[in-house]
Design a protein around this motif. Structure first.
Motif, mmCIF file in Angstrom:
data_model
loop_
_atom_site.group_PDB
_atom_site.id
_atom_site.type_symbol
_atom_site.label_atom_id
_atom_site.label_comp_id
_atom_site.label_asym_id
_atom_site.label_seq_id
_atom_site.Cartn_x
_atom_site.Cartn_y
_atom_site.Cartn_z
ATOM 1 N N VAL A 44 46.808 23.608 -17.013
ATOM 2 C CA VAL A 44 48.009 23.156 -16.817
ATOM 3 C C VAL A 44 47.872 21.563 -16.164
ATOM 4 C CG1 VAL A 44 50.436 23.161 -15.737
ATOM 5 C CG2 VAL A 44 49.321 25.160 -16.814
ATOM 6 N N SER A 45 47.332 21.694 -14.943
ATOM 7 C CA SER A 45 46.962 20.246 -14.258
ATOM 8 C C SER A 45 45.704 20.632 -13.305
ATOM 9 C CB SER A 45 48.247 19.957 -13.341
ATOM 10 O OG SER A 45 48.385 21.154 -12.543
ATOM 11 N N LEU A 46 45.302 19.664 -12.604
ATOM 12 C CA LEU A 46 44.359 19.551 -11.572
ATOM 13 C C LEU A 46 44.456 18.750 -10.396
ATOM 14 C CD1 LEU A 46 41.351 20.514 -10.493
ATOM 15 C CD2 LEU A 46 40.357 19.070 -11.977
ATOM 16 N N GLN A 47 44.677 19.430 -9.148
ATOM 17 C CA GLN A 47 44.870 18.622 -7.963
ATOM 18 C C GLN A 47 43.588 18.567 -7.099
ATOM 19 O OE1 GLN A 47 48.318 20.105 -5.646
ATOM 20 N NE2 GLN A 47 49.427 20.411 -7.819
ATOM 21 N N TRP A 48 43.293 17.414 -6.592
ATOM 22 C CA TRP A 48 42.001 17.183 -5.879
ATOM 23 C C TRP A 48 42.489 16.711 -4.305
ATOM 24 C CZ3 TRP A 48 37.420 18.089 -7.854
ATOM 25 C CH2 TRP A 48 37.211 18.126 -9.482
ATOM 26 N N THR A 49 41.779 17.154 -3.488
ATOM 27 C CA THR A 49 41.999 16.468 -2.153
ATOM 28 C C THR A 49 40.566 16.020 -1.655
ATOM 29 O OG1 THR A 49 41.662 18.484 -0.645
ATOM 30 C CG2 THR A 49 43.989 17.790 -1.492
ATOM 31 N N LEU A 50 40.419 15.162 -0.713
ATOM 32 C CA LEU A 50 39.301 14.602 -0.057
ATOM 33 C C LEU A 50 39.355 14.354 1.481
ATOM 34 C CD1 LEU A 50 39.809 12.204 -2.671
ATOM 35 C CD2 LEU A 50 37.471 12.436 -2.473
ATOM 36 N N THR A 51 38.384 14.789 2.253
ATOM 37 C CA THR A 51 38.325 14.487 3.558
ATOM 38 C C THR A 51 38.450 12.979 3.456
ATOM 39 O OG1 THR A 51 36.177 14.731 3.581
ATOM 40 C CG2 THR A 51 37.596 16.707 4.338
ATOM 41 N N LYS A 52 38.813 12.386 4.698
ATOM 42 C CA LYS A 52 39.065 11.025 4.962
ATOM 43 C C LYS A 52 38.139 10.259 4.950
ATOM 44 C CE LYS A 52 39.306 10.831 10.106
ATOM 45 N NZ LYS A 52 40.009 10.385 11.290
ATOM 46 N N ASP A 53 36.787 10.832 5.242
ATOM 47 C CA ASP A 53 35.511 10.274 5.124
ATOM 48 C C ASP A 53 34.705 9.996 3.766
ATOM 49 O OD1 ASP A 53 35.053 12.912 4.970
ATOM 50 O OD2 ASP A 53 33.314 12.886 5.909
ATOM 51 N N LEU A 54 35.628 10.472 2.744
ATOM 52 C CA LEU A 54 35.156 10.231 1.072
ATOM 53 C C LEU A 54 36.034 9.318 0.607
ATOM 54 C CD1 LEU A 54 34.345 13.765 0.045
ATOM 55 C CD2 LEU A 54 32.680 12.163 0.968
ATOM 56 N N ASP A 55 35.725 8.073 0.462
ATOM 57 C CA ASP A 55 36.676 7.182 0.270
ATOM 58 C C ASP A 55 36.010 6.068 -0.774
ATOM 59 O OD1 ASP A 55 34.904 5.444 1.738
ATOM 60 O OD2 ASP A 55 36.544 4.804 3.005
ATOM 61 N N ALA A 56 34.541 6.513 -1.389
ATOM 62 C CA ALA A 56 34.004 5.667 -2.312
ATOM 63 C C ALA A 56 34.536 5.731 -3.585
ATOM 64 C CB ALA A 56 32.594 5.973 -2.308
ATOM 65 N N MET A 57 35.051 6.887 -4.230
ATOM 66 C CA MET A 57 35.719 7.083 -5.437
ATOM 67 C C MET A 57 36.770 8.191 -5.382
ATOM 68 S SD MET A 57 33.697 7.630 -9.069
ATOM 69 C CE MET A 57 34.184 6.976 -10.450
ATOM 70 N N ASN A 58 37.721 7.964 -6.373
ATOM 71 C CA ASN A 58 38.719 9.232 -6.511
ATOM 72 C C ASN A 58 38.180 10.273 -7.401
ATOM 73 O OD1 ASN A 58 40.891 10.571 -7.816
ATOM 74 N ND2 ASN A 58 42.097 9.018 -7.194
ATOM 75 N N PRO A 59 38.148 11.502 -7.037
ATOM 76 C CA PRO A 59 37.467 12.337 -7.652
ATOM 77 C C PRO A 59 38.115 12.678 -9.277
ATOM 78 C CG PRO A 59 38.525 13.695 -5.953
ATOM 79 C CD PRO A 59 38.479 12.190 -5.906
ATOM 80 N N ALA A 60 39.500 12.186 -9.486
ATOM 81 C CA ALA A 60 40.379 12.219 -10.778
ATOM 82 C C ALA A 60 39.699 11.299 -11.665
ATOM 83 C CB ALA A 60 41.688 12.007 -10.592
ATOM 84 N N SER A 61 39.366 10.177 -11.049
ATOM 85 C CA SER A 61 38.723 9.063 -11.808
ATOM 86 C C SER A 61 37.151 9.425 -12.082
ATOM 87 C CB SER A 61 38.511 7.400 -11.371
ATOM 88 O OG SER A 61 40.018 7.503 -11.016
ATOM 89 N N ALA A 62 36.507 10.159 -11.240
ATOM 90 C CA ALA A 62 35.130 10.583 -11.370
ATOM 91 C C ALA A 62 35.055 11.706 -12.610
ATOM 92 C CB ALA A 62 34.692 11.053 -10.122
#
Length: 122
Positions: A44-62
């Motif tokens: 149906v869908s996929l939601q990602w979260t990252l901790t604030k120290d991970l800002d090199a790439m968005n996991p959705a784009s990845a």
């Protein structure tokens, strides 16, 4: 048995590089697909979260750019920064994959993230 909607949870640790975030996003997605026997039409869908120290790439784009076991191009993806909690773990990518399944989901905690939910990481 009739399928119903479930949320598959997961987490993985990553380094703050484009390569690491892409590798880990694809790895955890593929593990969830494989462990739960998912097909494209089940998701149906996929939601990602990252901790604030991970800002090199968005996991959705990845995920879109990576090599996945099933086509992810039609899956609605959403990403946000995880709420900061003092003393919380760093370098964590979390996912909540909503899908239709015939049985309760198998959650996916990999690469050290098993410590976050030992009850799910069996």
């Amino acid at each position: 048995m009739e399928k119903r909607i479930y949320a598959i949870r997961g987490a993985i640790f990553a380094e703050n590089t484009r390569e690491s975030i892409q590798e880990k996003a694809v790895k955890i997605f593929n593990a969830a697909v494989e462990k739960n026997g998912l097909q494209s039409g089940d998701i149906v869908s996929l939601q990602w979260t990252l901790t604030k120290d991970l800002d090199a790439m968005n996991p959705a784009s990845a995920l879109r750019a990576g090599k996945t076991l099933i086509d992810s191009s039609e899956i609605p993806l959403f990403c946000s920064q995880e709420a900061y909690v003092q003393g919380g773990r760093s370098k964590v990518i979390r996912m909540m994959l909503t899908a239709y399944l015939e049985k309760k989901p198998s959650h996916v905690y990999l690469d050290g993230a098993e410590v976050l939910r030992p009850d799910f990481a069996k």
